[in-house]
Design an enzyme around this catalytic site. Structure first.
Site, PDB file in Angstrom:
ATOM      1  CG  ASP A 157       0.244  27.185  16.747  1.00  0.00           C
ATOM      2  OD1 ASP A 157       0.499  27.873  17.305  1.00  0.00           O
ATOM      3  OD2 ASP A 157      -0.603  26.222  16.648  1.00  0.00           O
ATOM      4  CD  GLU A 158      -3.363  25.403  13.980  1.00  0.00           C
ATOM      5  OE1 GLU A 158      -3.695  24.277  13.402  1.00  0.00           O
ATOM      6  OE2 GLU A 158      -4.254  25.558  15.088  1.00  0.00           O
ATOM      7  CB  VAL A 159      -1.870  33.880  13.104  1.00  0.00           C
ATOM      8  CG1 VAL A 159      -2.359  35.203  13.530  1.00  0.00           C
ATOM      9  CG2 VAL A 159      -0.868  33.500  13.991  1.00  0.00           C
TER      10      VAL A 159
END
Length: 350
Positions: free
Chosen positions: A101-103
């Site tokens: 997530d949230e790269v």
């Protein structure tokens, strides 16, 4: 806190769990009929790896150690090393969560730009190619382990991009959303897209964290609204197209990322967790749920639902382990608020 060894030894904190401690934790979980699902990040949130000099050249952006360059020649090998060491100490594992997530910094370096140009890929293709490479190699050695990943990096991708990557052959998405009903942002077209690609799905709420990086008290009413939003959504026909809704993960954040301070301590959040669990079990929040959760945790009164604004009266100490911390932090926030009010009083702020 995992006892990484060999080439990964630098990742382990000095006070990391020993192998025997991990075995003991797994034994205790099994005795309580709990299934342990490790979550190991595989693309973003990799500060615990990329902060080290040994691995810093694998950052996507030199300044930020949160995202790994997915085009680096050693990217998938490093992730597989990490995953294999974790799986080695979880011999009975059924599920593994791959994070992803949230790269925040995706495909920003020259290496990634060149690879996308060469392969005629978008950023979405680059990300999904990395994930598929990792899971294909992982399943060669661990064919019976089923895989989960966070969904947010796929939310805005076209159905065609996700389908062509064949990621759905290997993983099941866990859709996280932590907002109340009037701010819920996952609409009909979103669910229709996922249902056409993924037969099985997980969802994720939050019982602590998710509000403020330096939050000290968990606001029960906020998190209850998030669970009520999910329950309302699950009653709609949007979910009939899925073969199976695996379950809901009640996330409890300890930090917003590797370098930030602690948000709410676990004892402070346990009453909210109890309220949210009972809400899910009963399918709604009502006075019965409120009373049952309060009784289970040994409250003499009902668990207070509104803890802000401070200062507020503090309930008597509940009987659950950590009850004293729950009360002490409320006293502390009262004192801090009273101090701030005093210092901003016109008489003292001149």
């Amino acid at each position: 806190m995992f006892p990484y060894h060999g080439d990964l030894e630098v990742l382990a904190k000095p006070e990391a769990y020993s192998k025997d401690e991990i075995k003991r934790i797994l034994t205790l979980a099994k005795e309580q009929d709990l299934m342990v699902i490790p979550l190991i990040q595989t693309s973003g949130h990799l500060e615990f790896v990329l902060k080290h000099q040994k691995f810093c050249e694998m950052r996507e952006v030199e300044r930020f150690p949160n995202a790994m360059c997915l085009s680096h020649s050693n990217a998938s090998n490093l992730i597989l090393q990490i995953l294999n060491q974790v799986l080695e100490l979880h011999p009975d594992i059924q599920w593994l969560h791959l994070g992803a997530d949230e790269v925040w910094h995706l495909a920003e370096c020259l290496r990634c730009e060149e690879k996308m140009k060469e392969m005629a890929w978008t950023k979405g293709y680059l990300f999904l190619n990395h994930m598929v490479t990792v899971v294909q190699n992982l399943q060669k050695h661990h064919p019976n382990v089923r895989l989960i990943m966070w969904d947010d990096m796929m939310r805005n991708l076209e159905e065609k991009v996700i389908r062509e990557s064949e990621i759905a052959k290997f993983v099941e998405p866990m859709v996280w959303h932590y907002l109340p009903p009037d701010e819920f942002r996952l609409g009909k077209s979103f669910w229709e897209k996922y249902a056409s690609i993924f037969p099985n799905i997980w969802i994720a709420s939050a019982f602590k964290g998710a509000t403020d990086m330096t939050q000290m008290l968990t606001p029960p009413s906020y998190h209850l609204l998030n669970h009520q939003a999910w329950l309302q959504l699950l009653t709609t026909e949007l979910f009939t197209a899925f073969k199976c809704i695996r379950g809901i993960a009640l996330t409890g954040w300890q930090r917003f990322d590797h370098f930030t301070v602690l948000c709410e301590l676990l004892p402070v959040a346990l009453p909210t967790l109890a309220l949210c669990l009972q809400t899910i079990i009963h399918g709604q929040f009502n006075s019965e749920v409120h009373e049952k959760a309060s009784k289970l945790l040994g409250f003499k009164e009902l668990v207070p639902l509104e803890l802000y604004p401070r200062p507020k009266p503090v309930v008597s100490t509940p009987e659950f382990p950590g009850g004293e911390i729950y009360v002490d932090v409320q006293h502390l926030t009262n004192i801090i608020t009273e101090y701030q009010i005093l210092m901003h009083h016109p008489r003292y702020s001149r």
